[in-house]
Scaffold this active site. Structure first.
Site, PDB file in Angstrom:
ATOM      1  N   ARG A   1       8.317   0.200  13.097  1.00  0.00           N
ATOM      2  CA  ARG A   1       8.784  -0.262  11.779  1.00  0.00           C
ATOM      3  C   ARG A   1       9.963  -1.229  11.879  1.00  0.00           C
ATOM      4  O   ARG A   1      10.419  -1.784  10.879  1.00  0.00           O
ATOM      5  CB  ARG A   1       9.204   0.935  10.910  1.00  0.00           C
ATOM      6  CG  ARG A   1       8.065   1.866  10.566  1.00  0.00           C
ATOM      7  CD  ARG A   1       8.507   2.949   9.590  1.00  0.00           C
ATOM      8  NE  ARG A   1       7.625   4.095   9.678  1.00  0.00           N
ATOM      9  CZ  ARG A   1       6.486   4.235   8.988  1.00  0.00           C
ATOM     10  NH1 ARG A   1       6.115   3.311   8.131  1.00  0.00           N
ATOM     11  NH2 ARG A   1       5.747   5.306   9.145  1.00  0.00           N
TER      12      ARG A   1
ATOM     13  N   HIS B   1      12.813  -2.777   1.438  1.00  0.00           N
ATOM     14  CA  HIS B   1      12.238  -1.504   1.864  1.00  0.00           C
ATOM     15  C   HIS B   1      13.139  -0.394   1.341  1.00  0.00           C
ATOM     16  O   HIS B   1      14.372  -0.491   1.442  1.00  0.00           O
ATOM     17  CB  HIS B   1      12.151  -1.412   3.392  1.00  0.00           C
ATOM     18  CG  HIS B   1      11.230  -2.431   3.982  1.00  0.00           C
ATOM     19  ND1 HIS B   1       9.872  -2.243   4.078  1.00  0.00           N
ATOM     20  CD2 HIS B   1      11.475  -3.673   4.471  1.00  0.00           C
ATOM     21  CE1 HIS B   1       9.318  -3.318   4.612  1.00  0.00           C
ATOM     22  NE2 HIS B   1      10.271  -4.205   4.858  1.00  0.00           N
ATOM     23  N   LEU B   2      12.538   0.638   0.804  1.00  0.00           N
ATOM     24  CA  LEU B   2      13.314   1.770   0.288  1.00  0.00           C
ATOM     25  C   LEU B   2      14.078   2.461   1.409  1.00  0.00           C
ATOM     26  O   LEU B   2      15.258   2.788   1.268  1.00  0.00           O
ATOM     27  CB  LEU B   2      12.370   2.773  -0.379  1.00  0.00           C
ATOM     28  CG  LEU B   2      11.668   2.258  -1.641  1.00  0.00           C
ATOM     29  CD1 LEU B   2      10.363   3.012  -1.854  1.00  0.00           C
ATOM     30  CD2 LEU B   2      12.570   2.405  -2.845  1.00  0.00           C
TER      31      LEU B   2
ATOM     32  N   ARG C   1      14.052   4.220  11.845  1.00  0.00           N
ATOM     33  CA  ARG C   1      12.782   4.941  11.929  1.00  0.00           C
ATOM     34  C   ARG C   1      12.031   4.555  13.215  1.00  0.00           C
ATOM     35  O   ARG C   1      12.622   4.020  14.148  1.00  0.00           O
ATOM     36  CB  ARG C   1      11.984   4.669  10.651  1.00  0.00           C
ATOM     37  CG  ARG C   1      12.739   5.157   9.401  1.00  0.00           C
ATOM     38  CD  ARG C   1      11.941   4.963   8.142  1.00  0.00           C
ATOM     39  NE  ARG C   1      10.710   5.741   8.179  1.00  0.00           N
ATOM     40  CZ  ARG C   1       9.694   5.571   7.314  1.00  0.00           C
ATOM     41  NH1 ARG C   1       9.807   4.676   6.341  1.00  0.00           N
ATOM     42  NH2 ARG C   1       8.613   6.310   7.416  1.00  0.00           N
TER      43      ARG C   1
ATOM     44  N   PRO D   1       0.799  -1.225   0.000  1.00  0.00           N
ATOM     45  CA  PRO D   1       0.000   0.000   0.000  1.00  0.00           C
ATOM     46  C   PRO D   1       0.832   1.276   0.000  1.00  0.00           C
ATOM     47  O   PRO D   1       1.896   1.339   0.621  1.00  0.00           O
ATOM     48  CB  PRO D   1      -0.813  -0.108   1.297  1.00  0.00           C
ATOM     49  CG  PRO D   1      -0.064  -1.067   2.145  1.00  0.00           C
ATOM     50  CD  PRO D   1       0.573  -2.036   1.196  1.00  0.00           C
ATOM     51  N   ASN D   2       0.304   2.251  -0.701  1.00  0.00           N
ATOM     52  CA  ASN D   2       0.852   3.616  -0.793  1.00  0.00           C
ATOM     53  C   ASN D   2       2.097   3.727  -1.663  1.00  0.00           C
ATOM     54  O   ASN D   2       2.566   4.836  -1.919  1.00  0.00           O
ATOM     55  CB  ASN D   2       1.127   4.216   0.608  1.00  0.00           C
ATOM     56  CG  ASN D   2      -0.132   4.275   1.444  1.00  0.00           C
ATOM     57  OD1 ASN D   2      -1.145   4.805   0.980  1.00  0.00           O
ATOM     58  ND2 ASN D   2      -0.114   3.715   2.642  1.00  0.00           N
TER      59      ASN D   2
ATOM     60  N   ASP E   1       1.817 -15.767   6.145  1.00  0.00           N
ATOM     61  CA  ASP E   1       1.324 -17.126   5.889  1.00  0.00           C
ATOM     62  C   ASP E   1       1.323 -17.425   4.393  1.00  0.00           C
ATOM     63  O   ASP E   1       1.683 -18.536   3.969  1.00  0.00           O
ATOM     64  CB  ASP E   1      -0.092 -17.292   6.454  1.00  0.00           C
ATOM     65  CG  ASP E   1      -0.103 -17.409   7.971  1.00  0.00           C
ATOM     66  OD1 ASP E   1       0.984 -17.591   8.566  1.00  0.00           O
ATOM     67  OD2 ASP E   1      -1.187 -17.314   8.572  1.00  0.00           O
TER      68      ASP E   1
ATOM     69  N   TYR F   1      11.499   8.719   0.664  1.00  0.00           N
ATOM     70  CA  TYR F   1      11.341   7.680  -0.359  1.00  0.00           C
ATOM     71  C   TYR F   1      11.884   8.067  -1.739  1.00  0.00           C
ATOM     72  O   TYR F   1      11.859   7.254  -2.650  1.00  0.00           O
ATOM     73  CB  TYR F   1       9.850   7.304  -0.481  1.00  0.00           C
ATOM     74  CG  TYR F   1       9.285   6.722   0.792  1.00  0.00           C
ATOM     75  CD1 TYR F   1       9.823   5.573   1.357  1.00  0.00           C
ATOM     76  CD2 TYR F   1       8.215   7.333   1.448  1.00  0.00           C
ATOM     77  CE1 TYR F   1       9.311   5.039   2.526  1.00  0.00           C
ATOM     78  CE2 TYR F   1       7.694   6.810   2.621  1.00  0.00           C
ATOM     79  CZ  TYR F   1       8.244   5.661   3.161  1.00  0.00           C
ATOM     80  OH  TYR F   1       7.739   5.129   4.313  1.00  0.00           O
TER      81      TYR F   1
ATOM     82  N   ARG G   1       5.138  11.068  -2.535  1.00  0.00           N
ATOM     83  CA  ARG G   1       4.945  10.729  -1.124  1.00  0.00           C
ATOM     84  C   ARG G   1       6.258  10.900  -0.351  1.00  0.00           C
ATOM     85  O   ARG G   1       7.231  10.189  -0.623  1.00  0.00           O
ATOM     86  CB  ARG G   1       4.503   9.264  -1.060  1.00  0.00           C
ATOM     87  CG  ARG G   1       4.455   8.689   0.312  1.00  0.00           C
ATOM     88  CD  ARG G   1       4.290   7.171   0.265  1.00  0.00           C
ATOM     89  NE  ARG G   1       4.219   6.670   1.611  1.00  0.00           N
ATOM     90  CZ  ARG G   1       4.441   5.407   1.941  1.00  0.00           C
ATOM     91  NH1 ARG G   1       4.731   4.520   1.024  1.00  0.00           N
ATOM     92  NH2 ARG G   1       4.358   5.034   3.194  1.00  0.00           N
TER      93      ARG G   1
ATOM     94  N   ASN H   1       8.145  -5.594  -1.538  1.00  0.00           N
ATOM     95  CA  ASN H   1       8.135  -4.471  -0.609  1.00  0.00           C
ATOM     96  C   ASN H   1       6.715  -4.431  -0.042  1.00  0.00           C
ATOM     97  O   ASN H   1       5.802  -3.921  -0.688  1.00  0.00           O
ATOM     98  CB  ASN H   1       8.478  -3.143  -1.293  1.00  0.00           C
ATOM     99  CG  ASN H   1       8.510  -1.998  -0.276  1.00  0.00           C
ATOM    100  OD1 ASN H   1       8.025  -2.142   0.854  1.00  0.00           O
ATOM    101  ND2 ASN H   1       9.069  -0.864  -0.674  1.00  0.00           N
TER     102      ASN H   1
ATOM    103  N   ALA I   1       3.594  -0.930   4.600  1.00  0.00           N
ATOM    104  CA  ALA I   1       3.124  -1.009   5.993  1.00  0.00           C
ATOM    105  C   ALA I   1       2.620  -2.402   6.357  1.00  0.00           C
ATOM    106  O   ALA I   1       2.690  -2.802   7.533  1.00  0.00           O
ATOM    107  CB  ALA I   1       2.031   0.026   6.221  1.00  0.00           C
TER     108      ALA I   1
ATOM    109  N   GLU J   1      12.788  -9.550   0.753  1.00  0.00           N
ATOM    110  CA  GLU J   1      12.017  -8.394   1.240  1.00  0.00           C
ATOM    111  C   GLU J   1      12.838  -7.127   1.002  1.00  0.00           C
ATOM    112  O   GLU J   1      14.038  -7.095   1.298  1.00  0.00           O
ATOM    113  CB  GLU J   1      11.752  -8.579   2.739  1.00  0.00           C
ATOM    114  CG  GLU J   1      10.993  -7.442   3.374  1.00  0.00           C
ATOM    115  CD  GLU J   1      10.781  -7.661   4.888  1.00  0.00           C
ATOM    116  OE1 GLU J   1      11.311  -8.664   5.429  1.00  0.00           O
ATOM    117  OE2 GLU J   1      10.107  -6.831   5.508  1.00  0.00           O
TER     118      GLU J   1
HETATM  119  C1  DQA Z   1       8.516   1.056   3.318  1.00  0.00           C
HETATM  120  C2  DQA Z   1       8.720   1.206   4.832  1.00  0.00           C
HETATM  121  C3  DQA Z   1       7.413   0.978   5.572  1.00  0.00           C
HETATM  122  O1  DQA Z   1       7.618   1.162   6.971  1.00  0.00           O
HETATM  123  C4  DQA Z   1       6.370   1.968   5.115  1.00  0.00           C
HETATM  124  O2  DQA Z   1       5.130   1.700   5.740  1.00  0.00           O
HETATM  125  C5  DQA Z   1       6.220   2.018   3.637  1.00  0.00           C
HETATM  126  C6  DQA Z   1       7.412   1.934   2.803  1.00  0.00           C
HETATM  127  C7  DQA Z   1       9.802   1.383   2.531  1.00  0.00           C
HETATM  128  O3  DQA Z   1       9.879   1.011   1.366  1.00  0.00           O
HETATM  129  O4  DQA Z   1      10.701   2.037   3.080  1.00  0.00           O
HETATM  130  O5  DQA Z   1       5.122   2.220   3.118  1.00  0.00           O
HETATM  131  O6  DQA Z   1       8.196  -0.317   3.048  1.00  0.00           O
END
Ligand code: DQA
Length: 153
Positions: A114, A103-104, A110, A13-14, A90, A26, A21, A77, A80, A101
């Site tokens: 997180r 994460h940017l 942080r 999401p997002n 699962d 990011y 954003r 990625n 959240a 996995e």
């Molecule tokens: C994220 C880190 C997460 O904590 C956050 O909720 C995101 C982006 C990252 O790519 O840094 O939406 O996954």
């Protein structure tokens, strides 16, 4: 020639809002920019990249289930949902595939909420804090995981 192995690259999401954003966290690249860079890196590595984003947990779960037996690996990625979703964990466990996995941002620098991700418990490896480059490094690593004989250094 053998069909290239398919890697599912999932975004939670997002992440569709990347570029606008919180760019201080990011960066300015859009998700489309990252998708194009992943497709190019996949081509160079001989992998077919299936790049997707959803704001819906259940849709991500369904895509992971469908990857079982079809894809060779999953780069995710989870955004959240990584911090909250046992359902994603699962699904990744039942997929029985290598998982990386990404994460940017460096989630460990942080807020405390997180620092923990459920997804990490299903991950072969985790990359965070390197921005969009993290996706490309994940594909490099995935190439070694799915084609061990052609392994690069
Ligand atoms: C994220 C880190 C997460 O904590 C956050 O909720 C995101 C982006 C990252 O790519 O840094 O939406 O996954």
């Amino acid at each position: 020639m053998a069909k290239p192995k398919s890697i599912l690259v999932l975004n939670g999401p997002n992440l569709n809002m990347l570029g606008v954003r919180q760019p201080e966290l990011y960066g300015r690249e859009s998700l489309d920019d990252i998708g194009r860079a992943c497709a190019a890196r996949g081509k160079a590595l001989g992998l077919a990249v299936d790049f997707r984003q959803s704001n819906h947990e259940g849709e991500l779960v369904t895509w992971i289930q469908q990857a079982r037996g079809r894809a060779a690996g999953i780069v995710i990625n989870p955004a959240a949902y990584g911090h909250t979703s046992v359902a994603l964990l699962d699904a990744l466990l039942l997929a029985e595939l290598p998982v990386i996995e990404v994460h940017l941002s460096n989630i460990h620098r942080r807020e405390a909420f997180r620092h923990q991700t459920y997804v990490s418990q299903a991950a072969t490896g985790v990359i965070c804090g390197l921005g969009p480059q993290g996706y490309l490094l994940a594909l490099d690593a995935m190439a070694n995981l799915v084609n061990p004989k052609k392994a690069r250094a």
